[in-house]
Design a protein around this motif. Structure first.
Motif, PDB file in Angstrom:
ATOM      1  N   MET A 160       0.842  -1.175   0.000  1.00 49.28           N
ATOM      2  CA  MET A 160       0.000   0.000   0.000  1.00 49.28           C
ATOM      3  C   MET A 160       0.884   1.233   0.000  1.00 49.28           C
ATOM      4  SD  MET A 160      -2.910   1.121   2.700  1.00 49.28           S
ATOM      5  CE  MET A 160      -1.994   1.868   4.002  1.00 49.28           C
ATOM      6  N   GLN A 161       0.553   2.203  -0.809  1.00 50.57           N
ATOM      7  CA  GLN A 161       1.284   3.451  -0.857  1.00 50.57           C
ATOM      8  C   GLN A 161       0.357   4.557  -0.405  1.00 50.57           C
ATOM      9  OE1 GLN A 161       2.326   3.858  -4.902  1.00 50.57           O
ATOM     10  NE2 GLN A 161       3.744   2.165  -4.896  1.00 50.57           N
ATOM     11  N   VAL A 162       0.792   5.330   0.543  1.00 46.79           N
ATOM     12  CA  VAL A 162       0.026   6.474   0.991  1.00 46.79           C
ATOM     13  C   VAL A 162       0.828   7.700   0.621  1.00 46.79           C
ATOM     14  CG1 VAL A 162      -1.007   7.644   2.960  1.00 46.79           C
ATOM     15  CG2 VAL A 162      -0.976   5.157   2.870  1.00 46.79           C
ATOM     16  N   ALA A 163       0.222   8.588  -0.138  1.00 48.21           N
ATOM     17  CA  ALA A 163       0.954   9.702  -0.733  1.00 48.21           C
ATOM     18  C   ALA A 163       1.623  10.593   0.294  1.00 48.21           C
ATOM     19  CB  ALA A 163       0.042  10.525  -1.614  1.00 48.21           C
ATOM     20  N   ASN A 164       0.936  10.930   1.382  1.00 46.27           N
ATOM     21  CA  ASN A 164       1.541  11.873   2.296  1.00 46.27           C
ATOM     22  C   ASN A 164       2.670  11.254   3.112  1.00 46.27           C
ATOM     23  OD1 ASN A 164      -0.056  10.314   3.910  1.00 46.27           O
ATOM     24  ND2 ASN A 164      -1.029  12.015   4.974  1.00 46.27           N
ATOM     25  N   LYS A 165       2.826   9.958   3.120  1.00 44.00           N
ATOM     26  CA  LYS A 165       3.924   9.309   3.803  1.00 44.00           C
ATOM     27  C   LYS A 165       5.051   8.931   2.843  1.00 44.00           C
ATOM     28  CE  LYS A 165       1.181   7.521   7.547  1.00 44.00           C
ATOM     29  NZ  LYS A 165       0.682   6.344   8.240  1.00 44.00           N
ATOM     30  N   SER A 166       4.806   8.987   1.539  1.00 37.68           N
ATOM     31  CA  SER A 166       5.820   8.586   0.576  1.00 37.68           C
ATOM     32  C   SER A 166       6.602   9.762   0.023  1.00 37.68           C
ATOM     33  CB  SER A 166       5.163   7.823  -0.580  1.00 37.68           C
ATOM     34  OG  SER A 166       4.326   8.705  -1.307  1.00 37.68           O
ATOM     35  N   GLY A 167       6.305  10.972   0.476  1.00 42.01           N
ATOM     36  CA  GLY A 167       7.049  12.129   0.020  1.00 42.01           C
ATOM     37  C   GLY A 167       6.423  12.837  -1.161  1.00 42.01           C
ATOM     38  N   ILE A 168       5.282  12.378  -1.626  1.00 36.91           N
ATOM     39  CA  ILE A 168       4.617  13.048  -2.735  1.00 36.91           C
ATOM     40  C   ILE A 168       3.803  14.190  -2.146  1.00 36.91           C
ATOM     41  CG2 ILE A 168       2.940  12.845  -4.596  1.00 36.91           C
ATOM     42  CD1 ILE A 168       3.649   9.881  -4.720  1.00 36.91           C
ATOM     43  N   ARG A 169       4.070  15.387  -2.621  1.00 34.81           N
ATOM     44  CA  ARG A 169       3.297  16.528  -2.177  1.00 34.81           C
ATOM     45  C   ARG A 169       2.622  17.109  -3.397  1.00 34.81           C
ATOM     46  NH1 ARG A 169       8.342  18.550   0.840  1.00 34.81           N
ATOM     47  NH2 ARG A 169       8.862  18.578  -1.331  1.00 34.81           N
ATOM     48  N   MET A 170       1.371  17.498  -3.214  1.00 29.08           N
ATOM     49  CA  MET A 170       0.622  17.984  -4.356  1.00 29.08           C
ATOM     50  C   MET A 170      -0.034  19.310  -4.032  1.00 29.08           C
ATOM     51  SD  MET A 170      -1.187  14.450  -5.346  1.00 29.08           S
ATOM     52  CE  MET A 170      -1.926  14.395  -3.758  1.00 29.08           C
TER      53      MET A 170
ATOM     54  N   ILE B 108      -4.660   7.908  -1.537  1.00 33.46           N
ATOM     55  CA  ILE B 108      -4.465   9.294  -1.152  1.00 33.46           C
ATOM     56  C   ILE B 108      -5.552   9.637  -0.137  1.00 33.46           C
ATOM     57  CG2 ILE B 108      -4.216  11.681  -1.957  1.00 33.46           C
ATOM     58  CD1 ILE B 108      -2.319   9.609  -3.350  1.00 33.46           C
ATOM     59  N   GLU B 109      -5.162   9.808   1.119  1.00 35.68           N
ATOM     60  CA  GLU B 109      -6.110  10.178   2.177  1.00 35.68           C
ATOM     61  C   GLU B 109      -6.237  11.703   2.154  1.00 35.68           C
ATOM     62  OE1 GLU B 109      -6.790   6.236   3.619  1.00 35.68           O
ATOM     63  OE2 GLU B 109      -7.928   8.088   3.705  1.00 35.68           O
ATOM     64  N   LEU B 110      -7.321  12.196   1.605  1.00 33.15           N
ATOM     65  CA  LEU B 110      -7.483  13.625   1.376  1.00 33.15           C
ATOM     66  C   LEU B 110      -7.544  14.449   2.658  1.00 33.15           C
ATOM     67  CD1 LEU B 110      -9.986  13.462  -1.592  1.00 33.15           C
ATOM     68  CD2 LEU B 110      -7.531  13.918  -1.681  1.00 33.15           C
ATOM     69  N   ASP B 111      -8.081  13.881   3.733  1.00 35.92           N
ATOM     70  CA  ASP B 111      -8.171  14.628   4.986  1.00 35.92           C
ATOM     71  C   ASP B 111      -6.820  14.753   5.680  1.00 35.92           C
ATOM     72  OD1 ASP B 111      -8.362  11.857   5.368  1.00 35.92           O
ATOM     73  OD2 ASP B 111      -9.389  12.082   7.277  1.00 35.92           O
TER      74      ASP B 111
END
Length: 139
Positions: free
Chosen positions: A1-11, A76-79
């Motif tokens: 599982m990849q979670v964007a805010n923990k993998s360094g992806i910032r948007m 991607i957990e938006l909250d």
């Protein structure tokens, strides 16, 4: 599982997205001009993407269905995401009138829809072949 805010992806608008290759040896920086481009980039670079809210029961159903089938979606957990509100506005624009925008599922770079569409695909036998087609399942 990849979670964007923990993998360094910032948007978000004007925020750089960093990807690291070979333990930090190379950095590629992509500047995202808008949340629309951010959503498009995430959807096109991952076989399955689920835009979710951490406390949403229907999001949990969608994630559990995909995990149960053996898919490891990018979630991607938006909250919990700094640009979550802007991304959620983009997802709202993608949904037909009257449909809930969260969870929003992309398969093979294309917007599938929400939980209703995901469940309908699964019940009708279209989901697994589609996941195999995009490389999210190998068996």
């Amino acid at each position: 599982m990849q979670v964007a805010n923990k993998s360094g992806i910032r948007m978000g608008s004007g925020i750089a997205m960093n990807t690291t290759v070979d333990a930090g040896a190379t950095h590629e920086v992509l500047n995202m001009e808008s949340p629309y481009e951010t959503v498009g980039q995430l959807a096109s670079s991952n076989a399955v993407v689920v835009f979710s809210m951490s406390g949403c029961c229907m999001c949990t159903v969608a994630k559990r269905l995909l995990f149960g089938l053996g898919v490891g979606p990018t979630i991607i957990e938006l909250d919990e995401h700094p640009a979550g509100h802007d991304i959620q506005a983009v997802l709202y624009d993608l949904c037909p009138d009257g449909q809930q925008s969260i969870p929003a599922i992309f398969i093979g770079g294309k917007f599938l829809g929400g939980i209703e569409t995901l469940m309908a695909y699964h019940i009708n036998g279209y989901l697994v072949p589609r996941l195999k087609e995009v490389g999210a399942l190998w068996l």
